[in-house]
Scaffold this motif. Structure first.
Motif, PDB file in Angstrom:
ATOM      1  N   ASN A  98       0.819  -1.211   0.000  1.00  0.00           N
ATOM      2  CA  ASN A  98       0.000   0.000   0.000  1.00  0.00           C
ATOM      3  C   ASN A  98       0.851   1.258   0.000  1.00  0.00           C
ATOM      4  O   ASN A  98       0.484   2.263  -0.620  1.00  0.00           O
ATOM      5  N   LEU A  99       1.983   1.208   0.697  1.00  0.00           N
ATOM      6  CA  LEU A  99       2.893   2.355   0.706  1.00  0.00           C
ATOM      7  C   LEU A  99       3.318   2.699  -0.723  1.00  0.00           C
ATOM      8  O   LEU A  99       3.298   3.870  -1.127  1.00  0.00           O
ATOM      9  N   VAL A 100       3.685   1.677  -1.477  1.00  0.00           N
ATOM     10  CA  VAL A 100       4.095   1.905  -2.868  1.00  0.00           C
ATOM     11  C   VAL A 100       2.932   2.461  -3.677  1.00  0.00           C
ATOM     12  O   VAL A 100       3.089   3.395  -4.468  1.00  0.00           O
ATOM     13  N   ALA A 101       1.747   1.889  -3.485  1.00  0.00           N
ATOM     14  CA  ALA A 101       0.581   2.332  -4.247  1.00  0.00           C
ATOM     15  C   ALA A 101       0.238   3.792  -3.958  1.00  0.00           C
ATOM     16  O   ALA A 101      -0.101   4.553  -4.869  1.00  0.00           O
ATOM     17  N   TYR A 102       0.327   4.183  -2.707  1.00  0.00           N
ATOM     18  CA  TYR A 102      -0.082   5.534  -2.339  1.00  0.00           C
ATOM     19  C   TYR A 102       1.020   6.569  -2.502  1.00  0.00           C
ATOM     20  O   TYR A 102       0.737   7.755  -2.671  1.00  0.00           O
TER      21      TYR A 102
END
Length: 404
Positions: A98-102
């Motif tokens: 999620n960190l990468v996605a956001y």
């Protein structure tokens, strides 16, 4: 040292437990592995002897704990062939993705494409779906073949210059399929796409060198690697992290705060807002150090032999269907038993103290592809034995007769 399964088992106190006078047989390590004494002792010692919050403290306990925490980062970096500043600690592998996605995903624009696969865990689907909804990005799924291997011909067709990210598992948590990551990375990079690898199973069963693989992002969790829960790891190339904005605000991730302006800390601390999972990082270091005493190749051979034993025994059972038989697959055996619901099968196995996982395994698109609503999964770890596999086979045979 040469791998000795009995020696390894002796390090796991829970494996000596008996339930109703019979030994526990734990075949659910794909969901969460058991913990050796080294991990239990390291975390206990940190709490008993030298615990404080990390970074910025000036007293002895703070310095000792900070050193132990950052030693954990160094150990993880060595374990996967990374630089220390490329290791970000999160609360889970899911949070790492999620960190990468956001953060990294913010530079994507409408019309860009993300490629994922039919075999992915929801953690490597849902963040990209949410990003696609938020940014107008197209999310496309690479199909799998009937044996559970990735359809690389379809991948080659779907991989166009519009693709900005390929999100793929290293080893399927359901099928055990091991994907050709180096080949996928080379092809993705040739069209300018980045590659995000879900390594939750891969890092446990395979030697991983992120530099040799040339992946851009690699995420995994501590609890599947014989370490504690509540800790995920994100590897990302240093130059990529440098150009990613923070995704959570708070302490530690800042360099300076005034009423008028806030500046960010350098990676990896830019992405670690708030008090981190201090004890869990110490525990993960202990897990990796414990694992290092064994030859990884011998562990893999041991696990493969157990998988083959299970495959041979279970494939003789009428109405049983094994899902995923790709060449070179890992030690995960997933099956359906006639028309019986997987939950019912798992409950019968539990009567024989055989712990397996049943359900969709957070992979509903894969269940749809397989044409089932649920499956039973036996995931093999380094501490499992021939005798345990034999009990599994006997218990499944008895379950089959129950539903016949």
């Amino acid at each position: 040292m040469p791998f000795d399964v009995e020696k390894a088992r002796a390090d796991f106190p829970i494996l000596s437990r008996e339930i109703k006078g019979k030994p526990l047989i734990y075949l659910d390590s794909g969901a969460s592995a058991q913990k050796p004494n080294a991990v239990i002792d390291a975390m206990s010692a940190a709490m008993r002897h030298s615990y404080a919050n990390v970074h910025r403290g000036l007293h002895t306990l703070a310095n000792e704990t900070t050193d132990a925490y950052e030693a954990g980062r160094e150990t993880v970096a060595r374990f996967i062939g990374a630089q220390t500043n490329e290791i970000v600690f999160t609360k889970s592998a899911t949070e790492a993705i999620n960190l990468v996605a956001y953060s990294w995903g913010e530079h994507l624009q409408a019309g860009d494409e993300i490629l994922t696969t039919e075999m992915e865990h929801h953690a490597n689907i849902v963040p990209w779906y949410m990003l696609a909804q938020r940014k107008g990005v197209k999310l496309t799924y690479v199909p799998i073949r009937d044996d559970g291997s990735l359809d690389m011909a379809a991948f080659n067709q779907l991989l166009t210059p519009k693709v900005k990210l390929v999100a793929v598992t290293h080893m399927s948590n359901v099928l055990g399929t091991i994907n050709p990551i180096s080949d996928i990375v080379a092809k993705a990079h040739s069209v300018g796409a980045k590659v995000m690898v879900d390594g939750c199973q891969g890092v446990v069963h395979l030697p991983v060198n992120v530099k040799a693989l040339d992946v851009d992002f690699y995420a995994f969790s501590a609890h599947k690697l014989y370490g504690p829960t509540g800790l995920g790891i994100l590897y990302a190339k240093a130059d990529i992290l440098e150009n990613m904005p923070p995704w959570q605000g708070g302490g530690e991730m800042i360099a300076h705060v005034s009423k008028e302006k806030i500046t960010w800390n350098e990676p990896p601390h830019r992405f670690e807002a708030g008090t981190p999972a201090i004890l869990e990082v110490i525990g993960l270091k202990a897990a990796i150090d414990w694992l290092a005493q064994f030859d990884r190749g011998e562990i893999a051979a041991h696990e493969h032999a157990l998988y083959q034993r299970a495959h041979d025994r279970l494939s003789r059972i009428n109405s049983l269907r094994i899902h995923g038989e790709a060449p070179g697959k890992g030690a995960i055996l997933t099956f359906s038993l006639g028309q019986a619901h997987a939950h019912d099968v798992a409950q019968i196995l539990d009567r024989y103290n055989v712990a397996v996982r049943a359900g969709t395994h957070c992979a509903e698109p894969l269940m749809t592809r397989l044409g089932v609503t649920s499956t039973v999964r036996a995931s093999i770890a380094l501490y499992n034995t021939d005798a345990e596999i034999d009990v599994l086979a006997e218990a499944v045979a008895k379950a089959q007769s129950f539903f016949a």
